[in-house]
Design an enzyme around this catalytic site. Structure first.
Site, PDB file in Angstrom:
ATOM      1  N   ARG A 103      27.538  45.266  87.414  1.00 21.28           N
ATOM      2  CA  ARG A 103      26.183  44.755  87.162  1.00 21.28           C
ATOM      3  C   ARG A 103      25.665  45.182  85.799  1.00 21.28           C
ATOM      4  NH1 ARG A 103      24.256  40.739  87.008  1.00 21.28           N
ATOM      5  NH2 ARG A 103      25.289  40.391  89.007  1.00 21.28           N
ATOM      6  N   LYS A 138       9.999  40.787  67.673  1.00 15.56           N
ATOM      7  CA  LYS A 138       9.577  40.541  69.060  1.00 15.56           C
ATOM      8  C   LYS A 138      10.804  40.671  69.972  1.00 15.56           C
ATOM      9  CE  LYS A 138       5.754  37.539  67.700  1.00 15.56           C
ATOM     10  NZ  LYS A 138       5.191  36.170  67.721  1.00 15.56           N
ATOM     11  N   LYS A 170       0.242  41.558  56.880  1.00 13.74           N
ATOM     12  CA  LYS A 170      -0.213  40.575  57.862  1.00 13.74           C
ATOM     13  C   LYS A 170      -1.739  40.429  57.795  1.00 13.74           C
ATOM     14  CE  LYS A 170       2.286  39.515  61.094  1.00 13.74           C
ATOM     15  NZ  LYS A 170       3.047  38.297  61.426  1.00 13.74           N
ATOM     16  N   GLU A 199       1.355  37.485  54.398  1.00 13.06           N
ATOM     17  CA  GLU A 199       1.024  36.359  55.270  1.00 13.06           C
ATOM     18  C   GLU A 199      -0.227  35.665  54.755  1.00 13.06           C
ATOM     19  OE1 GLU A 199       0.988  36.797  59.733  1.00 13.06           O
ATOM     20  OE2 GLU A 199      -1.159  36.493  59.402  1.00 13.06           O
ATOM     21  N   ASP A 220       1.644  31.084  57.761  1.00  9.02           N
ATOM     22  CA  ASP A 220       1.443  31.282  59.189  1.00  9.02           C
ATOM     23  C   ASP A 220       0.631  30.178  59.843  1.00  9.02           C
ATOM     24  OD1 ASP A 220       1.763  32.993  61.534  1.00  9.02           O
ATOM     25  OD2 ASP A 220      -0.394  33.325  61.378  1.00  9.02           O
TER      26      ASP A 220
END
Length: 281
Positions: A103, A138, A170, A199, A220
């Site tokens: 597994r 992410k 950002k 960004e 963006d």
């Protein structure tokens, strides 16, 4: 121990941790209760769908961790396509130990193969445009190196692995710094010696960012017509990257705007596990 198929990640510690999570303190009580200690098992690991394989060397590590004498024949290399029913690996070893590792090996292989398979679909969707697919940060916490290895197997390029890989200003950085130009100038003056990417989500931010010394622009959440205009404004002075909610059905139109890159969080954040099984042979 160094492993060439993924760097910057302790694979031996990962394998040990995953096995410990699954075995607990008592081990595989079912196999111990039903199978003689010296029983042998020959098995094949096969794909049940069309996939891009990623993680076969890692899967083998789980079996070898419990049975160092297990015999493993790997049929494909990571990054190759496999259709339904394709044998990925043949194994022969101690039955109890192989079943105890099954597994953990399959979970890891299914997860990485799922990422590679979804990534390849996005890469195919932008073929011929000249645009390059990038992954993002992410990722499942603690598994970034493995996830980004899988995206490479699917045909993407890695974006930042960590926060110290590059300066990426950002929207929240911009807000705190007081504007795009101020943020970029501050980063340039800091002299960190890394590429400065910023960004922008409006066309009027492009020229101030470039004048302040940005090395790359992250465009963006701009729809394709706006992206195309942005690319024209940049006029090749720096690379451009489109991001924000990119899906398989929208990435082609985005890539055709002329952006250098398009980044997609879904390939690591939302890829379904591949259907791969281990069966008695």
């Amino acid at each position: 121990m160094a492993h060439p198929f993924v760097t910057g990640f302790d694979l031996d510690a990962f394998v040990a941790r995953v096995l410990a999570e699954d075995l607990g303190e008592g081990g595989d009580v079912t196999s111990s209760a039903t199978i003689p200690a010296d029983a042998r098992l020959s098995a094949v690991m096969a794909s049940r769908d069309e996939v891009v394989v990623a993680g076969l060397p890692l899967a083998a590590m789980f079996f070898r961790a419990l049975d160092p004498e297990v015999e493993i024949e790997q049929s494909l290399e990571d990054g190759e396509m496999a259709g339904p029913g394709t044998v990925l690996m043949r194994l022969s070893g101690n039955a109890r130990k192989m079943l105890a590792a099954e597994r953990s090996a399959l979970n890891s292989l299914q997860h990485l193969t799922g990422i590679a398979t979804m990534t390849r679909a996005y890469v195919r969707a932008i073929e011929g445009t000249g645009c390059i697919l990038l992954d993002t940060r992410k990722t499942v916490p603690g598994l970034r190196a493995l996830a980004k290895y899988a995206t490479r197997m699917g045909g993407a390029q890695n974006h930042r692995m960590r926060l110290d890989d590059g300066v990426l200003i950002k929207d929240n950085h911009v807000a705190v710094a007081g504007g795009v130009e101020l943020a970029v100038r501050a980063a340039r003056q800091a002299g960190v010696g890394l590429q400065i990417q910023v960004e922008v989500d409006r066309l009027d931010q492009i020229e101030p960012a470039l004048q302040a010394g940005a090395d790359r622009l992250l465009l963006d959440n701009m729809p394709p017509p706006v992206l195309r205009h942005a690319v024209e404004m940049v006029a090749g002075r720096v690379p451009t990257e489109a991001s924000g909610g990119v899906r398989l059905d929208t990435i082609r139109a985005i890539a055709e705007t002329g952006v250098t890159y398009v980044s997609v969080g879904r390939i690591t954040q939302s890829a379904p596990a591949a259907d791969i099984g281990l069966d008695y042979a």
